[in-house]
Design a protein around this motif. Structure first.
Motif, PDB file in Angstrom:
ATOM      1  N   HIS A   3      33.040  47.532  33.193  1.00  0.00           N
ATOM      2  CA  HIS A   3      33.961  46.615  33.863  1.00  0.00           C
ATOM      3  C   HIS A   3      34.594  45.687  32.838  1.00  0.00           C
ATOM      4  O   HIS A   3      33.947  45.281  31.862  1.00  0.00           O
ATOM      5  CB  HIS A   3      33.218  45.796  34.918  1.00  0.00           C
ATOM      6  CG  HIS A   3      32.755  46.602  36.083  1.00  0.00           C
ATOM      7  ND1 HIS A   3      33.379  46.556  37.318  1.00  0.00           N
ATOM      8  CD2 HIS A   3      31.732  47.484  36.214  1.00  0.00           C
ATOM      9  CE1 HIS A   3      32.758  47.372  38.160  1.00  0.00           C
ATOM     10  NE2 HIS A   3      31.756  47.944  37.513  1.00  0.00           N
ATOM     11  N   GLU A  52      40.095  49.441  39.592  1.00  0.00           N
ATOM     12  CA  GLU A  52      38.969  48.929  40.370  1.00  0.00           C
ATOM     13  C   GLU A  52      37.895  48.282  39.499  1.00  0.00           C
ATOM     14  O   GLU A  52      36.965  47.643  40.012  1.00  0.00           O
ATOM     15  CB  GLU A  52      38.360  50.045  41.219  1.00  0.00           C
ATOM     16  CG  GLU A  52      37.691  51.171  40.446  1.00  0.00           C
ATOM     17  CD  GLU A  52      38.670  52.276  40.038  1.00  0.00           C
ATOM     18  OE1 GLU A  52      38.190  53.367  39.656  1.00  0.00           O
ATOM     19  OE2 GLU A  52      39.896  52.035  40.112  1.00  0.00           O
ATOM     20  N   ARG A  53      38.000  48.435  38.181  1.00  0.00           N
ATOM     21  CA  ARG A  53      37.023  47.817  37.282  1.00  0.00           C
ATOM     22  C   ARG A  53      37.648  46.703  36.442  1.00  0.00           C
ATOM     23  O   ARG A  53      37.079  46.298  35.441  1.00  0.00           O
ATOM     24  CB  ARG A  53      36.384  48.874  36.375  1.00  0.00           C
ATOM     25  CG  ARG A  53      35.543  49.888  37.143  1.00  0.00           C
ATOM     26  CD  ARG A  53      34.893  50.871  36.213  1.00  0.00           C
ATOM     27  NE  ARG A  53      34.268  51.962  36.955  1.00  0.00           N
ATOM     28  CZ  ARG A  53      33.881  53.105  36.406  1.00  0.00           C
ATOM     29  NH1 ARG A  53      34.083  53.312  35.110  1.00  0.00           N
ATOM     30  NH2 ARG A  53      33.325  54.048  37.130  1.00  0.00           N
TER      31      ARG A  53
END
Length: 313
Positions: free
Chosen positions: A190, A239-240
């Protein structure tokens, strides 16, 4: 760099099992790297019984205790199929001897347990961990509490708006280092940017006009664009990517708890004057962020991670 080739573990001087030992063994097993285990212990005590009489028996017991530990560790770790060396270095200057060891072995990563120091002591004496963050020429993985021996989730904390980091390419170095760790652990990576708008106003500019609000939004959009560009350049999926307003250390700490991140990858920048006295975000995170820290500097890892492929930090 697809795989670590050599890892250096600074084992707990008490010779007890520790989180750093578990992490180093797991990383060596996953990557196939050679593992060098070193303990930097205080010299054997010389106990005076009376006048000039020395307790030779106690002196020899101390040495035997360390030799026995070395033999046991060699047997256990070799039994796991690891390419391992184990040594005890008796020293009164561990910082200097650790740095000499790094120069001799040229590891891809130095791994060590976090040594928790009282706040008052940290004010007057710079702890060994902080010295290593500032001076070690290779990435330093300081291990605090761990949920898993091998990390399951890695988060890279970047600041694409920091002039020092931008000039040195530090953000790219952080990303490559985080990517290398994530790949070897088969863990998702992430990307986190904790952005703080308050410095733009020097703490004393009230936002009472439409111009002020427009300026804030423009500044925020510029920061966000720089973050998106960095993420896309390194292939981090949307999404990260995490763009969060707030002071870096509190934001990172909350993120780690929310996403159960095992390792935070941060950069170190050489600072002078008051900034050095107060410590960097990385040093402050060392004692306040749960989990573990991987600290990299631009010069420390540019040759080791220059060809690492993968996701961003």
């Amino acid at each position: 760099m697809d795989r670590y080739r050599r890892l250096l573990l600074i084992a707990d001087r008490t010779l007890h099992p520790s989180p750093a030992m578990s992490r180093a063994v797991a990383l060596a097993g996953a990557s196939g790297a050679a593992l060098d285990v070193r303990v930097f212990a205080e010299p054997a005590p010389v106990v005076h019984l009376w006048e000039d009489k020395i307790d030779e028996a106690e002196y020899q017991r101390y040495l035997r205790h360390h030799r026995r530990w070395v033999a046991d560790q060699l047997e256990q770790l070799s039994g796991l199929g690891l390419d391992v060396t184990v040594e005890v270095v008796f020293t009164t200057h561990p910082q200097l001897d650790i740095l000499r060891c790094v120069q001799d072995l040229q590891p891809d990563l130095l791994i060590k347990d976090v040594t928790l120091e009282p706040l008052l002591k940290r004010v007057f004496v710079t702890p060994l961990d902080c010295h290593l963050l500032r001076e070690c020429p290779v990435p330093v993985h300081l291990v605090n509490q761990i949920r898993y021996s091998l990390p399951h989730r890695v988060v890279a904390a970047v600041d694409p708006f920091d002039p020092a980091g931008m000039a040195s390419g530090l953000n790219d170095t952080i990303i490559r280092s985080a990517s290398a760790l994530a790949i070897q652990c088969d863990a998702p990576l992430h990307l986190l940017y904790a952005y703080d708008l308050t410095p733009a106003f020097n703490g004393d500019a009230p936002l009472v006009s439409g111009w002020g609000a427009d300026f804030v939004e423009s500044l925020r959009e510029s920061m966000h664009r720089a973050f998106i560009d960095l993420a896309e350049r390194h292939g981090v999926p949307p999404e990260r990517r995490h763009f969060v307003m707030g002071l870096p250390v509190p934001v990172i700490s909350e993120f780690v708890e929310q996403y159960l991140a095992d390792v935070v990858v941060m950069g170190t920048v050489h600072r002078t004057g008051l900034d050095r006295w107060l410590g960097s975000n990385t040093e402050r995170a060392l004692y306040s962020v749960p989990g573990s820290l991987l600290a990299v500097g631009h010069a420390a890892s540019e040759t080791r991670t220059g060809d690492a492929a993968g996701m961003a930090d």
